[in-house]
Design a protein around this motif. Structure first.
Motif, PDB file in Angstrom:
ATOM      1  N   UNK A 175     -13.170   2.469  -0.783  1.00 42.54           N
ATOM      2  CA  UNK A 175     -13.171   2.855  -1.705  1.00 42.54           C
ATOM      3  C   UNK A 175     -11.787   2.589  -1.936  1.00 42.54           C
ATOM      4  N   UNK A 176     -10.983   2.581  -1.623  1.00 43.26           N
ATOM      5  CA  UNK A 176      -9.315   2.820  -1.804  1.00 43.26           C
ATOM      6  C   UNK A 176      -9.252   1.584  -2.499  1.00 43.26           C
ATOM      7  N   UNK A 177      -9.731   0.307  -1.826  1.00 45.45           N
ATOM      8  CA  UNK A 177      -9.582  -1.177  -2.278  1.00 45.45           C
ATOM      9  C   UNK A 177     -10.467  -1.484  -3.108  1.00 45.45           C
ATOM     10  N   UNK A 216     -20.467   0.428 -10.633  1.00 50.08           N
ATOM     11  CA  UNK A 216     -20.055  -1.047  -9.950  1.00 50.08           C
ATOM     12  C   UNK A 216     -19.360  -1.245 -10.488  1.00 50.08           C
ATOM     13  N   UNK A 217     -18.302  -0.350 -11.608  1.00 52.09           N
ATOM     14  CA  UNK A 217     -16.997  -0.573 -12.151  1.00 52.09           C
ATOM     15  C   UNK A 217     -15.824  -0.486 -10.940  1.00 52.09           C
ATOM     16  N   UNK A 218     -15.190  -1.215 -11.319  1.00 50.45           N
ATOM     17  CA  UNK A 218     -13.799  -1.509 -10.156  1.00 50.45           C
ATOM     18  C   UNK A 218     -12.653  -2.522 -10.144  1.00 50.45           C
ATOM     19  N   UNK A 219     -11.732  -2.095  -9.390  1.00 50.90           N
ATOM     20  CA  UNK A 219     -10.713  -3.724  -8.778  1.00 50.90           C
ATOM     21  C   UNK A 219     -10.396  -4.230  -7.648  1.00 50.90           C
ATOM     22  N   UNK A 220     -11.402  -5.187  -7.720  1.00 50.30           N
ATOM     23  CA  UNK A 220     -11.644  -5.535  -6.133  1.00 50.30           C
ATOM     24  C   UNK A 220     -12.118  -7.014  -6.667  1.00 50.30           C
ATOM     25  N   UNK A 221     -11.075  -8.049  -5.003  1.00 52.88           N
ATOM     26  CA  UNK A 221     -10.870  -8.659  -5.402  1.00 52.88           C
ATOM     27  C   UNK A 221     -11.695  -9.597  -3.888  1.00 52.88           C
ATOM     28  N   UNK A 222     -11.594 -10.684  -3.496  1.00 59.38           N
ATOM     29  CA  UNK A 222     -11.583 -11.502  -2.414  1.00 59.38           C
ATOM     30  C   UNK A 222     -10.725 -10.429  -1.466  1.00 59.38           C
ATOM     31  N   UNK A 223     -10.065 -10.718  -1.739  1.00 56.40           N
ATOM     32  CA  UNK A 223      -8.861 -10.024  -0.328  1.00 56.40           C
ATOM     33  C   UNK A 223      -8.964  -8.588  -0.364  1.00 56.40           C
ATOM     34  N   UNK A 224      -9.180  -7.698  -1.442  1.00 57.94           N
ATOM     35  CA  UNK A 224      -9.202  -6.204  -0.999  1.00 57.94           C
ATOM     36  C   UNK A 224     -10.630  -5.743  -0.630  1.00 57.94           C
ATOM     37  N   UNK A 225     -11.755  -6.778  -0.525  1.00 62.05           N
ATOM     38  CA  UNK A 225     -12.971  -6.214  -0.171  1.00 62.05           C
ATOM     39  C   UNK A 225     -12.642  -6.525   1.207  1.00 62.05           C
TER      40      UNK A 225
END
Length: 479
Positions: A44-46, A199-208
């Motif tokens: 969840x942190x990512x 599905x609101x969040x702050x995520x990118x390919x790296x964080x996933x």
């Protein structure tokens, strides 16, 4: 009375004492260690998203099942203890296998054991510090005690070790069932506020990719039964059966447990407090909240036990091939336990306790771990081409290894771009094994003083631990 068996050529080999039930216990008991109680925070942190986190947990289960199916083919066609090491050796030869052993000794196994032991220490201490984080030194000390006690038990008896694995597996399943049923009741009572805007969040390919590291760490252990196939009864039948029983069970349990966590624990608490099960217990059980940390401690205790048991066998297999010091091949005369290997495994794990941040440790070792898993699956495909007549009691569809390898490529390449320093350190440690291999393994005309010194070390451990050589009925170098 000793439990070793005598082969027709006079070699001492291991008796097959691990049943199907034990095998399922090893897989479930090793997978459900610390991960499900700390990795929800890491995932969840990512992502900062409840919906994406749940999808990642489901995807981690599916990916681990694909990997386990590939390993079922590998484990039944190469029925030699050692897991990845044995498969890479058979497919690509001694140097790549030695490098796999090298990073297992220095990074993968000690780090895994340290993470699970630290989680044990954190949950044991947590009830005494309900309103703040427990003292770091207390957590480390309890983790060290856990490692040392379980190493002693593993040295004393294989049967005791298996009983601990079976009993603690049952206790951790009970703990998760309690969490899941309580969470479902809480949701049915109308507490769904944490699922709004899922599905609101702050995520990118790296964080996933980093979120997958935490999720897949929680599934770590799906391949550990492959490290002890020489001690598994009827491995051609029981290895795949154990995988088919254990993996769907663990995936369903993990997704449902995370659903329960998200229903009770707020997003801010999920990010800031890794002991999510303890928060869950405080919120729902009141005066009985201490039950959850106790069950988690039991769970992680069993998890450390499973990793120790398989790690010692991995290093013993490497020593039988001449890739590790000779004393790793020594097993106790009566107990039939690899005492020197267990002691050194414990020692390196204790060194890892110097860093108590479990998320740093997870990210640090994950790339090297998945690189070696990918190499094993590539080896499976290579062996299909180069050794088409090899006995394969299980043969998986080609789509399974290819899907698995695509996922692993993403897991290795994306973090290498976003976090190059950890990647560079891991590669440096991996490549440092090359000169060690040529000096300690490949160089056959060593000075007499080297042979005399290594002989003294070997005899010292033989006398100290009452050990003898245990040979493999089949050498990898002969296959």
């Amino acid at each position: 009375m000793g439990e070793e068996t005598q082969a027709g050529d006079g070699k001492v080999t291991l008796k097959r004492k691990i049943t199907l039930f034990n095998g399922v216990g090893i897989i479930i008991g090793t997978i459900i260690g610390s991960g499900i109680f700390i990795s929800p925070t890491g995932v969840f942190r990512e992502t900062k998203s409840v919906g994406v986190s749940l999808i990642i947990w489901l995807a981690c289960g599916l990916l681990s099942t694909l990997g386990a199916l590939c390993y079922a083919e590998l484990g039944t066609s190469i029925s030699r203890s050692g897991g990845d090491y044995a498969y890479i050796y058979t497919a690509f030869g001694p140097l790549p296998a030695f490098l796999r052993m090298w990073i297992a000794l220095l990074i993968i196994r000690p780090t895994t054991q340290a993470i699970v032991a630290l989680t044990f220490g954190q949950y044991v201490v947590k009830p005494f510090f309900p309103d703040c984080n427990p003292p770091e030194d207390a957590v480390k000390l309890l983790a060290a005690v856990c490692l040392c006690v379980l190493t002693a038990i593993n040295c004393i008896s294989v049967r005791w070790t298996m009983r601990i694995q079976d009993v603690f597996t049952s206790s951790k399943l009970l703990a998760l069932i309690v969490i899941i049923l309580s969470g479902i009741y809480y949701i049915c009572a109308g507490h769904t506020e944490n699922f709004q805007d899922s599905f609101e969040g702050q995520y990118s390919a790296g964080s996933i990719a980093l979120a997958f590291y935490s999720g897949l760490f929680a599934f770590g252990g799906w391949n550990y039964l492959n490290f002890v196939t020489e001690e598994l009864q009827d491995p051609y039948k029981n290895l795949p059966r154990a995988i088919w029983i254990a993996m769907p069970m663990v995936t369903v349990i993990y997704v449902m447990a995370n659903l329960a966590y998200f229903a009770v624990v707020s997003k801010m608490e999920m990010i800031t407090k890794p002991a999510v099960a303890a928060i869950f217990g405080d919120r729902l059980f009141g005066a009985w909240s201490w039950v959850i940390p106790v069950f988690v401690a039991l769970s992680t205790f069993g998890g450390v036990n499973g990793v120790l048991f398989t790690s010692a066998r991995l290093f013993a297999t490497g020593a039988q091939e001449g890739h590790m010091p000779g004393f790793f091949t020594l097993f106790h005369i009566d107990k039939q336990t690899p005492i020197p290997s267990l002691i050194f495994t414990c020692f390196f794990s204790l060194l890892m306790l110097t860093n108590s941040n479990v998320f740093d440790l997870i990210n640090y070792f994950s790339q090297t771990l998945w690189l070696s898993v990918g190499a094993s699956v590539v080896g499976m495909l290579w062996l299909r081409k180069t050794k088409p007549d090899m006995q394969r009691p299980i043969r998986v569809h080609l789509a399974i290894p290819y899907l698995f390898l695509i996922a692993i490529a993403c897991l290795v390449i994306i973090p290498a771009i976003t976090n190059p320093m950890d990647t560079a350190i891991g590669l440096a440690i991996l490549l440092s094994g090359i000169p060690v291999y040529y000096v300690c393994v490949k160089w056959k005309t060593k000075p007499n003083c080297y042979d005399a010194f290594s002989g003294c070390i070997l005899r010292f451990f033989q006398k100290l631990c009452s050990c003898i050589y245990v040979d493999s009925p089949e050498k990898l170098s002969d296959s």
